[in-house]
Design an enzyme around this catalytic site. Sequence first.
Site, PDB file in Angstrom:
ATOM      1  CG  ASN A   1      35.909  46.727  42.683  1.00 30.42           C
ATOM      2  OD1 ASN A   1      36.052  45.565  43.042  1.00 30.42           O
ATOM      3  ND2 ASN A   1      36.807  47.362  41.947  1.00 30.42           N
TER       4      ASN A   1
ATOM      5  CG  ASP B   1      45.371  37.731  42.028  1.00 29.62           C
ATOM      6  OD1 ASP B   1      45.889  37.079  42.951  1.00 29.62           O
ATOM      7  OD2 ASP B   1      44.315  38.375  42.152  1.00 29.62           O
TER       8      ASP B   1
ATOM      9  CG  HIS C   1      38.266  42.970  42.613  1.00 31.79           C
ATOM     10  ND1 HIS C   1      39.092  44.048  42.822  1.00 31.79           N
ATOM     11  CD2 HIS C   1      38.521  42.125  43.641  1.00 31.79           C
ATOM     12  CE1 HIS C   1      39.815  43.833  43.913  1.00 31.79           C
ATOM     13  NE2 HIS C   1      39.483  42.689  44.429  1.00 31.79           N
TER      14      HIS C   1
ATOM     15  CD  GLU D   1      39.968  45.944  39.862  1.00 36.03           C
ATOM     16  OE1 GLU D   1      38.865  45.954  40.457  1.00 36.03           O
ATOM     17  OE2 GLU D   1      41.051  46.048  40.460  1.00 36.03           O
TER      18      GLU D   1
HETATM   19  C1  F6R Z   1      43.408  37.913  45.845  1.00 37.06           C
HETATM   20  C2  F6R Z   1      42.407  38.408  44.946  1.00 37.06           C
HETATM   21  C3  F6R Z   1      41.426  39.483  45.300  1.00 37.06           C
HETATM   22  C4  F6R Z   1      40.912  39.412  46.739  1.00 37.06           C
HETATM   23  C5  F6R Z   1      39.920  40.544  47.014  1.00 37.06           C
HETATM   24  C6  F6R Z   1      39.486  40.562  48.464  1.00 37.06           C
HETATM   25  O1  F6R Z   1      44.192  36.890  45.225  1.00 37.06           O
HETATM   26  O2  F6R Z   1      42.401  37.961  43.870  1.00 37.06           O
HETATM   27  O3  F6R Z   1      40.344  39.405  44.405  1.00 37.06           O
HETATM   28  O4  F6R Z   1      40.292  38.177  46.942  1.00 37.06           O
HETATM   29  O5  F6R Z   1      40.502  41.769  46.702  1.00 37.06           O
HETATM   30  O6  F6R Z   1      40.589  40.873  49.257  1.00 37.06           O
HETATM   31  P1  F6R Z   1      40.511  40.789  50.844  1.00 37.06           P
HETATM   32  O7  F6R Z   1      40.359  39.336  51.159  1.00 37.06           O
HETATM   33  O8  F6R Z   1      41.849  41.314  51.323  1.00 37.06           O
HETATM   34  O9  F6R Z   1      39.360  41.605  51.278  1.00 37.06           O
END
Ligand code: F6R
Length: 240
Positions: A136, A67, A138, A143
């Site tokens: 959440n 992303d 995701h 989401e």
């Molecule tokens: C990052 C991504 C997100 C993260 C998720 C967890 O490229 O796509 O889905 O993997 O938000 O983030 P952290 O690792 O910072 O807890």
Amino acid sequence: MEVKIFNSADEIASAASEMFVKIINDKNDAVLGLATGATPVPTYGKLIEAYNSGKVSFKNVRTFNLDEYCDLPRDDKNSYYTFMHDQLFDKVDVCEENVNFLDGNAADWQKESERYSQAIESVGGIDIQLLGIGTNGHIGFNEPADAFTGDSFKVTLTQSTINSNQKYFGDVPMPRYALTMGIGLIMKAKKILLIATGESKAEAVKGMIKGEVTPKLPASVLNEHKDAIIMLDKAAASLL
Ligand code: F6R
């Protein structure tokens, strides 16, 4: 879905990086799907160590990130492009022309989505996709929703994601939109490795592993993947 529980985030990083090193050494021009966020940073650290000690080369590796934010210059200090260069790419021998990102500033996100899917297909698909999980549930920026998504698309970030990520932007308001690989595209990866560490992920992890498969907890879709591995530390696994 195979669930593995480790004593610490450091042990996960070693196991995850060994898995990547094996795939790269077996295939040489392996195609890696990569993630940003705090979770994969220790794994990238171990990959850099493996590179420095001559155990692996990224020379022929192709990478595709999950992303990227919209409305942020590619080389902004908070872009995922910059993050990946700081955390991994600038410290190993990956070739810049083999590094791929969704262009969060593309004028037409649908065309950009098609371009990305075709680029992944043209190199034979992703051999291993690394994922983190949001509090959440995701994955990528998929989401909680009423239906699973398909190819890459433009997403309006939820308040929960903004609350988690605003810290990286300090006083500057963070972007409200991002382009993300959709669930359909993520699920095409030949192998998926999701890492979750820390107590804040325990609820989402419980839903993903014990709950039903539902777009309301996007990571739950991994139950339907034929080769998905979940690596958890004890805190993330504490509600199982
Ligand atoms: C990052 C991504 C997100 C993260 C998720 C967890 O490229 O796509 O889905 O993997 O938000 O983030 P952290 O690792 O910072 O807890």
